[in-house]
Enzyme design. Structure first.
Site, PDB file in Angstrom:
ATOM      1  N   TYR A 101      38.802  29.996  47.070  1.00 48.17           N
ATOM      2  CA  TYR A 101      38.792  31.588  46.103  1.00 48.17           C
ATOM      3  C   TYR A 101      37.281  31.862  46.633  1.00 48.17           C
ATOM      4  O   TYR A 101      36.510  30.591  46.379  1.00 48.17           O
ATOM      5  CB  TYR A 101      38.516  31.594  44.796  1.00 48.17           C
ATOM      6  CG  TYR A 101      38.316  33.064  44.305  1.00 48.17           C
ATOM      7  CD1 TYR A 101      39.469  34.260  44.288  1.00 48.17           C
ATOM      8  CD2 TYR A 101      37.230  33.160  44.363  1.00 48.17           C
ATOM      9  CE1 TYR A 101      38.853  35.228  43.738  1.00 48.17           C
ATOM     10  CE2 TYR A 101      36.315  34.156  43.473  1.00 48.17           C
ATOM     11  CZ  TYR A 101      37.242  35.624  43.082  1.00 48.17           C
ATOM     12  OH  TYR A 101      37.078  36.244  42.790  1.00 48.17           O
ATOM     13  N   GLU A 189      36.476  40.115  48.309  1.00 47.36           N
ATOM     14  CA  GLU A 189      37.480  39.065  47.329  1.00 47.36           C
ATOM     15  C   GLU A 189      38.536  38.497  48.783  1.00 47.36           C
ATOM     16  O   GLU A 189      39.010  39.237  49.384  1.00 47.36           O
ATOM     17  CB  GLU A 189      38.132  39.033  46.660  1.00 47.36           C
ATOM     18  CG  GLU A 189      38.854  37.966  45.849  1.00 47.36           C
ATOM     19  CD  GLU A 189      39.063  38.097  44.337  1.00 47.36           C
ATOM     20  OE1 GLU A 189      38.676  38.323  43.179  1.00 47.36           O
ATOM     21  OE2 GLU A 189      40.680  39.082  44.977  1.00 47.36           O
TER      22      GLU A 189
END
Ligand code: GDP
Ligand code: MN
Length: 384
Positions: A101, A189
């Site tokens: 991530y 993101e």
């Protein structure tokens, strides 16, 4: 404003972040054609503005163009968390070894952006934060200096990224930061950023939120806004400069001021009711704006009562009343309405509204009680 995955990834790509080859399709045939051109296994990915598409069956692997067409056809008839799928992204499938991530958002408490990374990629970061917070590496970014290379290296270390990837990871982190700044994003993101079995880094998923306050200087981005997937009432409200959020309850609310609107919703709930919307008509709202707001509220078939809570300051009671009357001439309705009108020109407002057969109230508590009562079908006690 949320961007779709394919839009976010196109932006990332401009900033040197490697993304899979692929294109977006609106039909099964197009998807098949794209798969043929890519000449490899592909992933078919629903383009809806919610997370967790994978779990919902909105992301499928296809080995052949025929299978790609077939799966795309299925996905294009799906609804994911209530949103219809109108487009799919057909991407060359990656052979995933590791999912990471990587994201940037604003940390309001720290008053600066924060970059976060985690070796537990593919999972929503909120989940990771809740279950295994130690797996998240963070650095705060000085907005004047921007993300520094050493910070990117720190993050790479923090998630035990294999050394051989540190350089490219740094470039990706810097690219993401630059995209975040240039686009006036509030979130950028990559989840997951993957290491493939060919030892490449690849942004497999992308998500960007753009600050609505930046609309005036991001015209190209706001062109990309997908109105199809937003509640039509919210699109309409934006046209009139109204802050409107549709909710699931049955008491429509028209209030001036965001704080007062929130309070009104709370008080409705306190008395056992449920608001159908948040609506702030803003200070000094014109009759035209009020009329538009009322049309929007009444377009919702769930609405069984409407509560007007108008605190006249800059907003004038008579102006609001005229807007309500104008709207009622246009839209015939039997929905009962409760009004609390105080402040500037409240008296004039009440006189204008006398012909509208509204239930009046002196206090917000009184108004909310009455709205809850009429929404549940109790006889309307007229007068205040
Ligand atoms: P989300 O569920 O909406 O976050 O969509 P993602 O694009 O993040 O995909 C969800 C999951 O599907 C990823 O975490 C991967 O595990 C898997 N996935 C996505 N793309 C590929 C791919 O190209 N190859 C493989 N093998 N898995 C993929
Ligand atoms: Mn994802």
């Amino acid at each position: 404003m949320k961007l779709h995955e394919y839009q976010s990834k196109q932006i990332f790509s401009k900033y040197g972040i490697p993304i899979p080859k692929g294109r977006v399709a609106a039909t099964a045939d197009e998807a098949k054609q794209i798969a043929k051109e890519l000449g490899s296994r592909v992933v078919i990915k629903s383009q809806v503005l919610v997370g967790g598409r994978g779990k919902a069956g909105g992301i499928r692997l296809a080995k052949t163009p025929d299978e790609a067409g077939e799966l795309a056809g299925q996905i294009l008839t799906m609804e994911i968390k209530g949103l219809p799928v109108r487009k799919v992204l057909v991407d060359e499938a990656a052979n995933i070894e590791t999912e990471i991530y990587l994201g940037i958002t604003n940390d309001r408490a720290a008053r600066r952006p924060v970059m976060m990374a985690s070796s537990a990629g593919g999972v929503e970061i909120e989940e990771v934060a809740r279950l295994t917070p130690e797996k998240i590496a963070r650095v705060h970014i000085d907005p004047m200096l921007g993300l520094r290379e050493y910070q990117a290296r720190d993050i790479a270390c923090g998630i035990d990224l294999p050394r051989e990837h540190t350089r490219l990871f740094g470039q990706i982190a810097l690219g993401l930061w630059q995209a975040y700044v240039d686009c006036d994003a509030t979130l950028a993101e990559i989840n997951p950023l993957v290491i493939t079995s060919e030892n490449q880094l690849l942004a497999v998923d992308g998500k960007m939120l753009i600050d609505d306050n930046a609309q005036f200087r991001q015209p190209a981005l706001f062109e990309m806004r997908d109105l199809d997937v937003e509640a039509p009432s919210e699109v309409e409200a934006r046209r009139y400069g109204l802050s409107f959020i549709k909710l699931d309850g049955n008491i429509g609310c028209m209030v001036n001021g965001a704080g007062l609107a929130m309070t009104s919703m709370d008080i409705i709930k306190l008395f056992g009711g449920s608001p159908a919307n948040f609506l702030d008509i803003g200070g000094g709202a014109s009759a035209e704006k009020v009329a538009a707001a009322l049309r929007i509220i009444l377009a919702d078939p769930n609405v069984k009562a409407i509560l007007f809570n108008i605190f006249g300051g800059i907003t004038r009671g008579d102006e609001v009343a005229r807007g309500i009357l104008a709207a009622l001439h246009e839209v015939k309705t039997s929905v009962p309405m409760v009004i609390r009108l105080v402040g500037t020109n409240a008296e004039e407002g009440r006189q204008i509204l006398a012909e509208a057969h509204m239930i009046t109230a002196e206090t917000l508590v009184d108004a909310a009680k009455k709205a809850v009562a009429v929404a549940t079908g109790a006889p309307a006690a007229a007068g205040g």
